[in-house]
Write a protein that holds these residues in place. Structure first.
Motif, PDB file in Angstrom:
ATOM      1  N   ASP A 170      -3.344   7.172  -6.827  1.00  0.00           N
ATOM      2  CA  ASP A 170      -2.021   8.218  -6.623  1.00  0.00           C
ATOM      3  C   ASP A 170      -1.479   7.621  -5.233  1.00  0.00           C
ATOM      4  O   ASP A 170      -1.639   7.605  -4.171  1.00  0.00           O
ATOM      5  CB  ASP A 170      -2.328   9.538  -6.129  1.00  0.00           C
ATOM      6  CG  ASP A 170      -1.031  10.434  -5.972  1.00  0.00           C
ATOM      7  OD1 ASP A 170       0.103  10.114  -5.919  1.00  0.00           O
ATOM      8  OD2 ASP A 170      -1.230  11.646  -6.193  1.00  0.00           O
ATOM      9  N   ASN A 171      -0.320   6.738  -5.378  1.00  0.00           N
ATOM     10  CA  ASN A 171       0.288   5.959  -4.221  1.00  0.00           C
ATOM     11  C   ASN A 171       0.897   6.944  -3.218  1.00  0.00           C
ATOM     12  O   ASN A 171       0.780   6.576  -2.152  1.00  0.00           O
ATOM     13  CB  ASN A 171       1.601   5.290  -4.942  1.00  0.00           C
ATOM     14  CG  ASN A 171       1.006   4.092  -5.786  1.00  0.00           C
ATOM     15  OD1 ASN A 171       0.112   3.829  -6.132  1.00  0.00           O
ATOM     16  ND2 ASN A 171       2.186   3.731  -6.535  1.00  0.00           N
ATOM     17  N   SER A 172       1.055   8.139  -3.804  1.00  0.00           N
ATOM     18  CA  SER A 172       1.625   9.306  -2.589  1.00  0.00           C
ATOM     19  C   SER A 172       0.641   9.388  -1.652  1.00  0.00           C
ATOM     20  O   SER A 172       0.945   9.799  -0.528  1.00  0.00           O
ATOM     21  CB  SER A 172       2.316  10.370  -3.156  1.00  0.00           C
ATOM     22  OG  SER A 172       1.259  11.150  -3.846  1.00  0.00           O
ATOM     23  N   TYR A 194       0.497   6.570   1.083  1.00  0.00           N
ATOM     24  CA  TYR A 194       1.913   6.821   1.929  1.00  0.00           C
ATOM     25  C   TYR A 194       1.477   7.945   2.864  1.00  0.00           C
ATOM     26  O   TYR A 194       1.831   7.647   4.387  1.00  0.00           O
ATOM     27  CB  TYR A 194       3.168   7.061   1.192  1.00  0.00           C
ATOM     28  CG  TYR A 194       3.219   5.929  -0.047  1.00  0.00           C
ATOM     29  CD1 TYR A 194       3.047   4.461   0.300  1.00  0.00           C
ATOM     30  CD2 TYR A 194       3.828   6.231  -1.091  1.00  0.00           C
ATOM     31  CE1 TYR A 194       3.188   3.607  -0.594  1.00  0.00           C
ATOM     32  CE2 TYR A 194       3.840   5.474  -2.097  1.00  0.00           C
ATOM     33  CZ  TYR A 194       3.551   4.112  -2.000  1.00  0.00           C
ATOM     34  OH  TYR A 194       3.888   3.273  -2.950  1.00  0.00           O
ATOM     35  N   ARG A 195       0.955   8.865   2.369  1.00  0.00           N
ATOM     36  CA  ARG A 195       0.598   9.922   3.497  1.00  0.00           C
ATOM     37  C   ARG A 195      -0.485   9.681   4.761  1.00  0.00           C
ATOM     38  O   ARG A 195      -0.385   9.714   5.766  1.00  0.00           O
ATOM     39  CB  ARG A 195       0.191  11.213   2.683  1.00  0.00           C
ATOM     40  CG  ARG A 195       1.282  12.114   1.923  1.00  0.00           C
ATOM     41  CD  ARG A 195       0.692  13.621   1.763  1.00  0.00           C
ATOM     42  NE  ARG A 195      -0.464  13.337   0.713  1.00  0.00           N
ATOM     43  CZ  ARG A 195      -0.321  13.455  -0.413  1.00  0.00           C
ATOM     44  NH1 ARG A 195       1.080  13.458  -1.143  1.00  0.00           N
ATOM     45  NH2 ARG A 195      -1.297  13.436  -1.292  1.00  0.00           N
ATOM     46  N   SER A 234       8.278   7.945   3.140  1.00  0.00           N
ATOM     47  CA  SER A 234       8.381   7.490   1.827  1.00  0.00           C
ATOM     48  C   SER A 234       7.781   5.906   1.370  1.00  0.00           C
ATOM     49  O   SER A 234       7.389   5.477   2.297  1.00  0.00           O
ATOM     50  CB  SER A 234      10.111   7.523   1.360  1.00  0.00           C
ATOM     51  OG  SER A 234      10.125   7.391  -0.109  1.00  0.00           O
ATOM     52  N   GLU A 235       7.957   5.646   0.162  1.00  0.00           N
ATOM     53  CA  GLU A 235       7.280   4.359  -0.190  1.00  0.00           C
ATOM     54  C   GLU A 235       8.072   3.103   0.348  1.00  0.00           C
ATOM     55  O   GLU A 235       7.719   1.984   0.675  1.00  0.00           O
ATOM     56  CB  GLU A 235       7.169   4.115  -1.683  1.00  0.00           C
ATOM     57  CG  GLU A 235       8.185   4.368  -2.386  1.00  0.00           C
ATOM     58  CD  GLU A 235       8.020   4.367  -4.039  1.00  0.00           C
ATOM     59  OE1 GLU A 235       7.159   3.253  -4.411  1.00  0.00           O
ATOM     60  OE2 GLU A 235       8.487   4.923  -5.084  1.00  0.00           O
ATOM     61  N   GLU A 275       6.145  -2.125  -5.134  1.00  0.00           N
ATOM     62  CA  GLU A 275       6.509  -1.046  -6.112  1.00  0.00           C
ATOM     63  C   GLU A 275       6.315  -1.286  -7.589  1.00  0.00           C
ATOM     64  O   GLU A 275       5.728  -0.599  -8.114  1.00  0.00           O
ATOM     65  CB  GLU A 275       7.995  -0.469  -5.667  1.00  0.00           C
ATOM     66  CG  GLU A 275       8.433   0.355  -6.584  1.00  0.00           C
ATOM     67  CD  GLU A 275       9.851   0.793  -6.563  1.00  0.00           C
ATOM     68  OE1 GLU A 275      10.307   1.870  -6.907  1.00  0.00           O
ATOM     69  OE2 GLU A 275      10.568  -0.035  -6.075  1.00  0.00           O
TER      70      GLU A 275
END
Length: 294
Positions: A110-112, A115-116, A122-123, A141
């Motif tokens: 999960d890419n998000s 990032y967190r 954001s990405e 991306e």
């Protein structure tokens, strides 16, 4: 009497003369730490990367940089290694801005979440310091490793690879990525706004855009054609290619910073100073120093 006063001010760095040579902004820059708790392989010294990063952090603190930028690949193979890296980065006396690299997506579904973990808003994103806008692109991306299967980005990846095949490009490797049509529009719209507001712009990517090599972004020419339309873009900084590279594309300096992971003892990082008319890259270790008028 006037001449003596002028000479005194010149050598003491007083008054308006000192202001003319003082940087408007000063930030730290590093790329491709690729830390891993594993033995060295070939020219990559994974465990030593942590000590190199600590040396880099201490130097940035001594230099009183205003913020720091990580150009990606901060870890090599395990997402769990990120905790140790982020712990080291807490010793920075300034804010750090991250972009991701291809290795950072290892074990990520999960890419998000990634990032967190990196405290990214954001990405891809931008931030402003005085009259300078810093654009943090995500050239991962659209890639084979960034969880695009079953999404519209999977089709975009296929189109990019076909375009490279048709044009005889040499960057169609699994470790490279590109930016989506959506991100490209975001970039174009942002540059229109920066031009209108008379902002100066620096762009940061993990994959280099130029000179062309087996490490450049999959749709590097599309990105270059977009940014070269705007005089507000003053330079592009990238990582990924550990040997480093440099070139001008339509007058825009394209700096690929050397990777910290390479070599056993020699480090690689830099500070960047922006003055009234120049960009000064002051390299440490394997990173050469450069200067550009803008």
């Amino acid at each position: 009497m006037f001449i003596r006063l002028f000479i005194c001010l010149f050598f003491l760095g007083g008054g308006a003369l000192a202001q003319d040579i003082s940087p408007i902004l000063k930030f730290g820059l590093f790329a491709d730490t690729q830390y891993a708790d594993c033995p060295s392989e070939n020219a990559r010294f994974y465990r030593q990367a942590l000590q190199k990063l600590d040396t880099c952090i201490n130097y940035f603190n001594q230099q009183n940089v205003q913020f720091t930028i990580n150009l990606g690949d901060i870890i090599d193979r395990k997402n769990s290694d990120l905790k140790k890296i982020m712990s080291s980065l807490t010793h920075l006396n300034n804010e750090i801005y991250h972009i991701t690299g291809n290795h950072d997506y290892k074990e990520v579904t999960d890419n998000s979440v990634l990032y967190r973990q990196l405290n990214m808003p954001s990405e891809y994103y931008s931030f402003k310091k005085q009259n300078w806008v810093f654009i943090m692109l995500n050239t991962n991306e659209v890639s084979a490793y960034a969880n695009v299967t079953g999404t519209e980005k999977e089709q975009e990846l296929a189109e990019m690879l076909e375009q490279i095949k048709q044009t005889g490009g040499k960057q169609a490797y699994r470790w490279n990525g590109g930016i989506s049509r959506k991100q490209m529009k975001w970039l174009d719209d942002l540059l229109v706004k920066c031009e209108r507001n008379h902002n100066n712009v620096l762009i940061f990517t993990h994959h280099p855009l130029y000179p062309q090599s087996e490490f450049t972004a999959l749709n590097n020419m599309e990105i270059l054609n977009t940014i070269s339309k705007y005089p507000c873009v003053k330079a592009v900084f990238s990582g990924h290619h550990h040997a480093g590279a440099f070139g001008y594309y339509k007058g825009i300096p394209m700096i690929t910073q050397e990777g910290m992971i390479e070599t056993e003892t020699q480090n690689a990082y830099s500070t960047v100073e922006i003055t009234q008319d120049s960009i000064l890259v002051k390299g440490r270790g394997r990173v050469p120093s450069r200067s550009f008028k803008y």
